[in-house]
Scaffold this motif. Structure first.
Motif: not given
Length: 219
Positions: A19-48
């Motif tokens: 249960t911990q292995v599966i939940s960890s893999g799922f949450l880290w994957g979701v976290g990476d999607i969030a990180a990609q969007y945050i990076t994209h949003a930061t670039a969007k703000s920086r490049l206006q």
């Protein structure tokens, strides 16, 4: 939601490691999607860029999500499971500290911050570098660039998170508690790794270099 919670409790009771292995893999994957969007949003703000254009250009890097999720499956899940269970038994049985006492919680937090925290960061950045096809020298450079900033920033947050965890959360659910915060942590670490040679990272690197030169000068 209540049914989902009961289902999780049952899975945790019957198959705790799985249960911990599966939940960890799922949450880290979701976290990476969030990180990609945050990076994209930061670039969007920086490049206006306009919101519409930026949103149209944002695409999830599923290969990176798979790589990050595999880190959750292969390291965070199994190692975290045995670490938190073993840490609790060690402090209760070997050190014989009263559960939930101030010394009990402080010892747990200290050991977690000194041992598991740095190990987790080291393995994460090494794994991400190797997964990207980088050689040993490049992975070392990435560690020099990313490890210290992440350690310093996380060092100001995780001890507070773990104080509440070790003091109020039953041992059986401490891994779930950690995994929930790992959702945010995975987003943060993925964001740090994607920042490459950002100016704020260079500050940590230059400060570390100054310390090294000062130490050599004093010899």
């Amino acid at each position: 939601m209540l049914k989902l919670w009961k289902w999780y409790q049952n899975c945790l009771a019957v198959h705790p490691l799985k249960t911990q292995v599966i939940s960890s893999g799922f949450l880290w994957g979701v976290g990476d999607i969030a990180a990609q969007y945050i990076t994209h949003a930061t670039a969007k703000s920086r490049l206006q860029l306009s919101v519409t254009d930026a949103d149209e250009k944002f695409k999830v890097n599923w290969k990176r999500v798979a790589v990050t999720s595999s880190f959750g499956f292969g390291f965070v899940g199994p190692v975290g499971h045995f670490w938190y269970e073993g840490l609790d038994r060690f402090i209760r049985l070997k050190l014989q500290l009263p559960p939930k006492s101030a010394r009990f919680v402080a010892t747990k937090v200290a050991m977690d911050s000194i041992i598991f925290g740095p190990l987790d960061l080291f393995v994460f950045f090494t794994y991400m570098g190797v997964s990207a096809g980088k050689n040993v020298a490049q992975v070392k450079e990435d560690l020099k660039r990313d490890f210290l900033p992440a350690l310093v920033l996380e060092g100001g947050i995780w001890p507070i998170v773990q104080v509440a965890n070790f003091r109020y959360v039953p041992v059986r659910y401490q891994l779930l508690y950690v995994n929930i915060f790992c959702l945010l942590d995975s987003a943060f670490l993925s964001w740090v790794e994607q920042q490459k040679d950002a100016a704020w990272k260079q500050w940590f690197t230059s400060f570390h270099s100054l310390e090294e030169r000062g130490g050599k000068g004093g010899l």
